[in-house]
Scaffold this active site. Structure first.
Site, short mmCIF file in Angstrom:
data_model
loop_
_atom_site.label_atom_id
_atom_site.label_comp_id
_atom_site.label_asym_id
_atom_site.label_seq_id
_atom_site.Cartn_x
_atom_site.Cartn_y
_atom_site.Cartn_z
N ASP A 5 -6.80 -1.98 4.67
CA ASP A 5 -6.33 -2.85 3.62
C ASP A 5 -6.44 -4.24 4.24
O ASP A 5 -6.00 -5.08 3.81
CB ASP A 5 -4.90 -2.75 3.50
N ASP A 38 -1.35 -0.89 6.04
CA ASP A 38 -1.64 -0.50 7.47
C ASP A 38 -2.52 -1.06 8.47
O ASP A 38 -2.68 -0.71 9.58
CB ASP A 38 -2.02 0.93 7.43
N ASP A 68 0.92 -1.07 0.16
CA ASP A 68 -0.03 -0.07 0.03
C ASP A 68 0.82 1.25 -0.27
O ASP A 68 2.09 1.10 0.19
CB ASP A 68 -0.79 -0.06 1.08
#
Length: 634
Positions: free
Chosen positions: A513, A509, A316
């Site tokens: 996600d 995180d 991410d």
């Protein structure tokens, strides 16, 4: 305590055993009695364990093998050898137990973060209580040198806090009023008063301790293999030993039963698989402990083993490769000073709690006179309209300027742009951008050094920003403007690009996600020690919030597996050779005990090497010169 008792038995029985060599007992019965007494002093616990296990139906273990072998030696008149072999076995067990205890203490020391008490403020009194008794909202006092017992917010005082027990980082962190305190850290040099934000069961230290305690429940493939191997291997060698003792004398009349019985007993002692059964789990336990020392929390040995097969790492962006903190990077105006532009914008955004608004107010850095602001109107998806000192101020994105039919700057700018108009006239723009983490570029370089085939970024950010970050960090591919469902879809596509044995790792995180973390072979949370969602959602948690620790985790995995393979090859190799020698009558009982106890001790000492974290620490890749450079200035 157990080791001390065993040591006393070994010393006492050893002295009695030595006496049989220095004193000549004419009476054969007295001689046998001396050997039997020494035998039961030295190995009485082994005999008792073997009998108990037989009664429980758990026959085939090292206690049973030693019991049968030594009693058999007594039966054929080899008294010295029977006692000596048990003595040698117990010395090896003592050394082995000491090695295991030292390893466990080392690992326990890494996670020695459970607080013993909390100083609870009750009115004017301070009472020392168990952390479990403290409730959310209670006020606690943390004195110099004490562990922080619960997660809390500082309401009085300032100090330096040692976070190394949680993060592995040696640099203390400064805390003042309003700072968050994480349980398990140590207060260094000041008295702090703090308001508790989580009960002990929900606190950072409690969650981490729970994860470490439960990590052993998730066995690796290697551990499962050894468990199954021992289940079938031990009965197999017992059957072979019986055949070795019985078949040759029955088939050949010139073969003595006693000779083949001795070979069978020797064969039994050699066959004990404890070197593998003990050293393999210890290797993984040590690997998890060593990784914890470096700020990488692995939730099970199965995940530690899988990390070594990492082929694709997917990231991410925000909060993972970047800091996730938006700051003003550029203020541009041709009709007024930078100070005037940021002041007008901060006033207009004063009543908004949007991250962009907060960053504008933080950049202004002065007290705002609310009386100067009137007629504030939020324009969702566009920005804000407000009157500041009687002048209409518009602050927002290009859509707001288009809506109000105001000409604005249309050049390509890297970052989030806040356009500002006063009285219907365009006055300039402010660029707000996230910052790349200090070690993000090093993290990508380290992963490529560890032979990771592909590094990919999935982000909901714009194409220009996403591709810019990917290029700056050296990522192989970037997919941008993705919704959470789109990320899962892209992950499915990436799964098709790895080999059957290869693993796909997703790093996020741990909050938005969660679907992708769950879908990946291994989910790594970069949420930092304070993120509940990160700790709960992922298989691995990077407690220092540094992406470079991903390569550290992979190195820890590879080192652990290397040691495991060394122990398997060494133990099976030595045992295989000595088993053949024992069956041929070349290896005696003493050699057999070395093949069991000696190999176990060597394998355990080798397994303890994984606790040496120096070789798996972050590599010394040269620091990226632009490591804190904002995207807009790249």
């Amino acid at each position: 305590m157990q080791n001390k008792k065993r040591l006393m038995r070994v010393l006492g029985g050893g002295a009695l055993y030595a006496a049989t060599f220095f004193f000549d007992f004419d009476n054969e019965i007295l001689n046998i009695a001396m050997f039997l007494l020494g035998y039961f002093i030295i190995g009485g616990d082994i005999v008792w364990k073997a009998v108990k296990n037989i009664l429980r139906g758990q026959v085939f273990d090292e206690n049973f093998l030693m019991f049968i072998a030594t009693i058999g030696a007594f039966a054929i008149g080899d008294y010295e050898e029977a006692v000596g072999v048990m003595l040698f076995f117990q010395v090896g067990e003592l050394f082995q137990s000491y090695a295991v205890d030292q390893s466990r203490k080392s690992i326990a020391g890494l996670m020695d973060i459970r607080p013993d008490y909390a100083n609870l403020r009750r009115g004017s009194e301070i009472v020392k209580v168990d952390p479990d008794e403290v409730m959310v909202g209670d006020e606690i006092i943390v004195k110099t040198g004490e562990k922080i017992p619960l997660d809390a917010i500082v309401i009085e005082g300032e100090s330096m806090v040692d976070t190394s027990s949680l993060t592995g980082e040696s640099v203390p962190r400064e805390v003042t009023v309003g700072s968050e305190l994480l349980s398990g850290c140590v207060n260094i040099n000041g008295v702090l008063t703090a308001r508790v934000t989580k009960e002990f069961g929900d606190s950072t230290v409690s969650k981490i301790l729970d994860l470490v305690e439960n990590a052993s429940n998730k066995k690796s493939n290697s551990e499962n293999f050894i468990t199954k191997f021992a289940r079938y291997y031990t009965p197999g060698v017992v059957i072979l030993a019986v055949l070795l003792a019985v078949v040759p004398p029955l088939m050949y009349s010139d073969q003595e039963f006693t000779k083949w019985l001795v070979r069978a007993l020797t064969f039994l002692v050699i066959s004990c698989p404890c070197a593998l059964v003990i050293s393999i789990p210890l290797s993984f336990f040590g690997g998890i402990g060593g990784a914890s020392k470096l700020g990488v929390l692995v939730k099970g040995s199965n995940y530690l083993e899988a990390l070594a097969q990492t082929e694709i790492v997917v990231f991410d962006k925000t909060g993972t490769l970047t800091k996730g903190v938006f700051n003003v990077q550029e203020i541009h105006s041709e009709v007024m000073s930078r100070e005037e532009l940021i002041e007008l914008t901060a006033y207009a955004e004063n009543y908004s709690n949007h991250p962009i608004s907060l960053s504008l107010k933080r950049a202004y850095g002065k007290a705002i006179d609310n009386a100067a602001i009137t007629n504030v109107k939020e324009l969702p998806g566009h920005g804000v309209q407000a009157f500041v000192h009687g002048k209409e101020v518009l602050a927002g994105n290009y859509k707001l300027m288009k809506k109000m039919k105001i000409a604005y700057f249309k050049g390509e700018i890297m970052g989030t742009v806040v356009h500002v108009a006063v009285g219907g006239e365009y006055v300039g723009y402010i660029v707000i951008a996230d910052e790349i983490k200090n070690d993000a570029a090093i993290a990508i370089q380290d992963l490529k050094t560890e032979k990771v085939k592909q590094t990919v970024m999935l982000t909901g950010d714009s194409k220009s920003i996403g591709e810019h970050v990917a290029k700056k960090l050296g990522l192989d591919k970037a997919y941008t403007e993705l919704l959470p469902a789109d990320k899962v879809e892209k992950l499915e596509e990436l799964f098709a690009k790895k080999t059957e044995k290869g693993k796909l790792v997703f790093v996020g995180d741990g909050v938005n996600d969660a679907p992708v973390l769950a879908r990946a072979d291994i989910g790594i949370a970069m949420g930092g020690v304070g993120s509940d969602a990160a700790i709960e959602a992922a298989d691995v948690v990077i407690m220092t919030d540094e992406p470079s620790k991903i390569a550290t985790a992979i190195r820890a995995s590879k080192k652990t597996l290397s040691i495991v393979k060394q122990n398997i090859v060494f133990a099976l190799g030595v045992k295989g050779i000595v088993l053949v020698l024992g069956a041929m009558g070349i290896a005696n009982m003493w050699t057999a005990v070395f093949a069991d106890v000696g190999v176990s001790v060597i394998a355990i000492l080798n397994a303890m090497r994984v606790l040496n974290t120096q070789s798996i620490h972050n590599s010394t890749v040269p620091a990226w010169e632009g490591n804190v450079e904002a995207l807009s200035n790249a």
